[in-house]
Design a protein around this motif. Structure first.
Motif, PDB file in Angstrom:
ATOM      1  N   ILE A   1      -1.721   1.051  -8.397  1.00 16.04           N
ATOM      2  CA  ILE A   1      -2.578   0.214  -8.101  1.00 16.04           C
ATOM      3  C   ILE A   1      -3.378   0.139  -6.322  1.00 16.04           C
ATOM      4  N   ALA A   2      -2.482  -0.624  -5.984  1.00 17.43           N
ATOM      5  CA  ALA A   2      -2.695  -0.348  -4.451  1.00 17.43           C
ATOM      6  C   ALA A   2      -3.080   1.098  -3.234  1.00 17.43           C
ATOM      7  N   LEU A   3      -3.083   2.070  -3.794  1.00 15.83           N
ATOM      8  CA  LEU A   3      -2.863   3.029  -3.852  1.00 15.83           C
ATOM      9  C   LEU A   3      -4.587   3.470  -4.314  1.00 15.83           C
ATOM     10  N   ILE A   4      -5.520   3.060  -5.234  1.00 18.51           N
ATOM     11  CA  ILE A   4      -6.073   2.836  -5.408  1.00 18.51           C
ATOM     12  C   ILE A   4      -7.039   2.320  -4.918  1.00 18.51           C
ATOM     13  N   THR A   5      -7.107   1.322  -4.366  1.00 20.50           N
ATOM     14  CA  THR A   5      -7.948  -0.128  -3.992  1.00 20.50           C
ATOM     15  C   THR A   5      -7.840   0.717  -2.475  1.00 20.50           C
ATOM     16  N   LEU A   6      -6.644   0.877  -2.059  1.00 14.15           N
ATOM     17  CA  LEU A   6      -7.163   1.474  -0.489  1.00 14.15           C
ATOM     18  C   LEU A   6      -7.582   2.567  -0.170  1.00 14.15           C
ATOM     19  N   THR A   7      -7.507   3.080  -1.340  1.00 11.11           N
ATOM     20  CA  THR A   7      -9.005   5.077  -1.389  1.00 11.11           C
ATOM     21  C   THR A   7     -10.027   4.390  -1.623  1.00 11.11           C
ATOM     22  N   MET A   8     -10.667   3.470  -2.718  1.00 12.41           N
ATOM     23  CA  MET A   8     -11.063   2.926  -2.786  1.00 12.41           C
ATOM     24  C   MET A   8     -12.549   2.289  -1.406  1.00 12.41           C
ATOM     25  N   GLU A   9     -11.565   1.847  -0.696  1.00 11.96           N
ATOM     26  CA  GLU A   9     -12.339   1.217   0.305  1.00 11.96           C
ATOM     27  C   GLU A   9     -12.344   1.972   1.568  1.00 11.96           C
ATOM     28  N   GLN A  10     -11.939   3.637   1.412  1.00  6.43           N
ATOM     29  CA  GLN A  10     -12.582   4.463   2.406  1.00  6.43           C
ATOM     30  C   GLN A  10     -13.169   5.679   2.357  1.00  6.43           C
ATOM     31  N   VAL A  11     -14.156   5.082   1.074  1.00  6.67           N
ATOM     32  CA  VAL A  11     -14.965   6.131   0.130  1.00  6.67           C
ATOM     33  C   VAL A  11     -16.704   5.531   1.090  1.00  6.67           C
TER      34      VAL A  11
END
Length: 290
Positions: free
Chosen positions: A201-211
């Motif tokens: 879940i942390a990886l998903i959130t971090l990835t979304m912030e970089q889109v």
């Protein structure tokens, strides 16, 4: 009456009719010229008023509506002037006054036009939407293109131009998805059981912030567990976009976000199981035969 007198009388009648016809043609030409003058004058004034209002206000919808209303008033004045010049004002008034059924039909026909015009005035000043907003009215969703005197033009996602009467907009619920420019989207990801859920879940959130196009700060993306599926843990990913940012269309941001999350999870080895359906034949169960 001899032949000469008859010929003179006939000649006077013919020349009199020709003179009357000539005067009528001249009057029609002058009336047509005056009408053309008011048509071009109304267009010119509409253009000037719209440009001036656009400089003073950011609401282009209101500016276009006011300019269109002024043009309509000028055109009505010009038509009235032409009718008075041709001497048809009294004839038209007498016809409407004498023919009650005609007046009733015209009044009934203009009822919807007047209703839509008044509704357009209310929409222009109340301003529940502006050009570029994404709305949904009576089950029709799309982007606002223009507010006219009678109707509102909407461009649907599949490219259709829909013209909704202003009166129906006033009477129906209106959903404005982008009145402040922000719109929320989301998608669901299934995480395989047995993985490190918190890390995923942390990886998903971090990835979304970089889109590119996904907002941060108070409207930052979030990933929350929604339910336990048959073969995966369902995680809902929500994010916000700014619809006023023309460089990042909503559909492109959504596509990039989904691909970025899938690639990040696959790179870290997080299992993403699909829906598995097991089919058994009668031969496998031993309960039937061919």
């Amino acid at each position: 009456m001899n032949f000469n007198e008859s010929l003179e009388k006939l000649t006077s009648l013919v020349t009199g009719d020709i003179a009357d016809l000539r005067q009528l043609l001249i009057a029609l030409l002058i009336g047509f010229a005056v009408l053309l003058f008011f048509i071009y004058l109304s267009r010119w004034i509409k253009k000037i008023v719209r440009s001036r209002l656009n400089k003073r206000t950011e609401d282009s919808l209101l500016a276009a509506f006011i300019a269109g209303s002024i043009r309509l008033i000028i055109m009505l004045f010009g038509i009235t002037l032409v009718l008075r010049f041709l001497g048809l004002t009294g004839a038209v008034s007498g016809l409407l006054a004498g023919a009650g059924i005609t007046a009733f039909i015209i009044g009934f026909a203009l009822k919807d036009i007047g209703e839509n015009f008044l509704a357009g005035i209310l929409l222009a000043f109340k301003r529940p939407f502006k050009v570029g907003d994404i709305v949904e009215i009576t089950g029709i969703s799309g982007k606002i293109l223009a507010l006219n005197l009678r109707d509102t033009q909407i461009k649907t996602p599949d490219g259709k131009d829909v013209f909704l009467p202003n009166a129906s907009i006033i009477k129906s619920p209106l959903i404005n998805f982008t009145i402040d420019g922000f719109l929320s989207y989301g998608f669901t990801v299934g995480l395989g059981y047995g993985c490190d859920y918190q890390k995923a879940i942390a990886l998903i959130t971090l990835t979304m912030e970089q889109v590119p196009g996904v907002l941060k700060g108070k409207k930052r993306p979030v990933a929350l567990v929604t339910e336990m599926g048959d073969n995966s843990l369902q995680v809902r990913v929500n994010y916000w976009v700014n619809t006023y940012d023309r460089k990042q269309p909503d559909v492109e941001v959504r596509s990039q976000a989904i691909l970025a999350v899938l690639k990040a999870l696959e790179k870290e080895g997080v299992p993403l199981p699909g829906k598995i359906i097991e089919l058994k034949s009668p031969l496998q169960t031993g309960k039937g035969s061919i």
